[in-house]
Design a protein around this motif. Structure first.
Motif, PDB file in Angstrom:
ATOM      1  N   TYR A 143      33.075 -14.170 -26.353  1.00  0.00           N
ATOM      2  CA  TYR A 143      31.817 -14.759 -25.878  1.00  0.00           C
ATOM      3  C   TYR A 143      31.758 -14.699 -24.344  1.00  0.00           C
ATOM      4  O   TYR A 143      30.735 -14.328 -23.760  1.00  0.00           O
ATOM      5  N   SER A 144      32.877 -15.050 -23.689  1.00  0.00           N
ATOM      6  CA  SER A 144      32.914 -15.047 -22.225  1.00  0.00           C
ATOM      7  C   SER A 144      32.740 -13.634 -21.679  1.00  0.00           C
ATOM      8  O   SER A 144      31.999 -13.417 -20.699  1.00  0.00           O
ATOM      9  N   HIS A 147      29.000 -12.403 -22.161  1.00  0.00           N
ATOM     10  CA  HIS A 147      28.036 -13.049 -21.266  1.00  0.00           C
ATOM     11  C   HIS A 147      28.319 -12.716 -19.803  1.00  0.00           C
ATOM     12  O   HIS A 147      27.380 -12.721 -18.982  1.00  0.00           O
ATOM     13  N   ARG A 172      24.676 -10.756 -31.585  1.00  0.00           N
ATOM     14  CA  ARG A 172      24.935 -12.078 -32.172  1.00  0.00           C
ATOM     15  C   ARG A 172      25.584 -13.003 -31.152  1.00  0.00           C
ATOM     16  O   ARG A 172      25.228 -14.181 -31.046  1.00  0.00           O
ATOM     17  N   ARG A 174      25.243 -12.746 -27.983  1.00  0.00           N
ATOM     18  CA  ARG A 174      24.247 -12.989 -26.942  1.00  0.00           C
ATOM     19  C   ARG A 174      23.263 -14.084 -27.350  1.00  0.00           C
ATOM     20  O   ARG A 174      22.880 -14.928 -26.519  1.00  0.00           O
ATOM     21  N   ASP A 175      22.895 -14.106 -28.623  1.00  0.00           N
ATOM     22  CA  ASP A 175      21.813 -14.971 -29.068  1.00  0.00           C
ATOM     23  C   ASP A 175      22.284 -16.251 -29.737  1.00  0.00           C
ATOM     24  O   ASP A 175      21.448 -17.065 -30.161  1.00  0.00           O
ATOM     25  N   THR A 176      23.603 -16.453 -29.883  1.00  0.00           N
ATOM     26  CA  THR A 176      24.127 -17.612 -30.618  1.00  0.00           C
ATOM     27  C   THR A 176      24.950 -18.483 -29.692  1.00  0.00           C
ATOM     28  O   THR A 176      25.708 -17.967 -28.853  1.00  0.00           O
ATOM     29  N   ASP A 177      24.800 -19.818 -29.844  1.00  0.00           N
ATOM     30  CA  ASP A 177      25.597 -20.745 -29.045  1.00  0.00           C
ATOM     31  C   ASP A 177      27.074 -20.617 -29.404  1.00  0.00           C
ATOM     32  O   ASP A 177      27.428 -20.299 -30.548  1.00  0.00           O
ATOM     33  N   LEU A 178      27.921 -20.928 -28.424  1.00  0.00           N
ATOM     34  CA  LEU A 178      29.362 -20.819 -28.647  1.00  0.00           C
ATOM     35  C   LEU A 178      29.824 -21.768 -29.746  1.00  0.00           C
ATOM     36  O   LEU A 178      30.672 -21.403 -30.575  1.00  0.00           O
ATOM     37  N   ASP A 179      29.297 -22.989 -29.780  1.00  0.00           N
ATOM     38  CA  ASP A 179      29.709 -23.950 -30.809  1.00  0.00           C
ATOM     39  C   ASP A 179      29.415 -23.423 -32.206  1.00  0.00           C
ATOM     40  O   ASP A 179      30.214 -23.593 -33.135  1.00  0.00           O
ATOM     41  N   GLU A 180      28.282 -22.784 -32.348  1.00  0.00           N
ATOM     42  CA  GLU A 180      27.921 -22.229 -33.658  1.00  0.00           C
ATOM     43  C   GLU A 180      28.836 -21.064 -34.030  1.00  0.00           C
ATOM     44  O   GLU A 180      29.230 -20.909 -35.190  1.00  0.00           O
TER      45      GLU A 180
END
Length: 236
Positions: A143-144, A147, A172, A174-180
């Motif tokens: 994720y890091s 982004h 995915r 890019r468009d999804t929160d890290l928690d999710e």
């Protein structure tokens, strides 16, 4: 075949035909390779080989008396050691024999531990926490990275090439929160009923509380969550 024996020579029997005909395999222990095969497992054959191939300083063997006799005859200055398999095999046999001899004492102790009043802990049970998993760490790192590259103005296709990912994966992340994403990564991961209490149980065991029954009663008496998860299903 080498002219000299390896410094550390392994010797063991093997079967050409089990229960009918046996030979001897000679191994260079340090190089982990076979150096010769003898047609039988007789002391005379092994002693002759040792005389014709000097240089063995340590001979690693099983407990066959024929091999020991050959070593004493041909290279008495060599050090004999038992191989690892036979050491472990002899240890396990000794443990089994000891437990069998003292089974009545062990049974009494086990019955006493089972019937004893379980010890109560003084401090409350800490809240259950799950340690970070490899997949969670990998999700955060991915994720890091995605982004960071997005912030530098790179396209989805370029990010996919750089990170060796599918473009759908990049979109995915890019468009999804890290928690999710983390929740999705943990979904379906098998969790043992005692996993939330691993740290507590490790601390208690290290402190001397080694009875599984006592530890089971401790987490049941101090945590409603433990009762719900472990009742009737605990492996203790």
């Amino acid at each position: 075949m080498p002219e000299r024996a390896p410094r550390v020579l392994g010797v063991d029997e093997f079967a050409f035909g089990k229960g009918w005909r046996y030979g001897t395999v000679l191994v260079d222990i340090e190089a982990a390779r076979v150096v010769d095969v003898l047609p039988d497992r007789d002391a005379a054959s092994f002693a002759t080989w040792l005389r014709e191939h000097p240089g063995a300083e340590i001979i690693c063997r099983d407990r066959a008396p024929a091999y020991s006799s050959a070593v004493r005859e041909a290279v008495p200055e060599a050090q004999e050691v038992a191989d690892r398999w036979h050491l472990l095999h002899n240890l396990s046999s000794a443990v089994e024999k000891t437990c069998h001899q003292h089974r009545s004492c062990l049974r009494k102790q086990a019955e006493a531990d089972r019937d004893a009043e379980p010890r109560r802990i003084i401090n409350p049970l800490p809240p259950p926490t799950l340690p970070p998993t490899k997949i969670a760490v990998r999700t955060v790192d991915r994720y890091s990275a995605i982004h960071r590259l997005l912030g530098q103005g790179h396209s989805v296709s370029e990010i996919a090439r750089r990170l060796h990912l599918d473009r759908k994966t990049v979109r995915r992340f890019r468009d999804t929160d890290l928690d999710e994403l983390l929740a999705s990564a943990r979904h379906g991961r098998p969790k043992g009923v005692l996993e939330p209490f691993t740290a507590y149980l490790t601390e208690r065991f290290t402190g001397g509380a080694t009875s599984p029954t006592d530890l089971f009663h401790e987490i049941r008496s101090c945590s409603p969550l433990a009762v719900a998860r472990a009742d009737g299903r605990c492996g203790c």
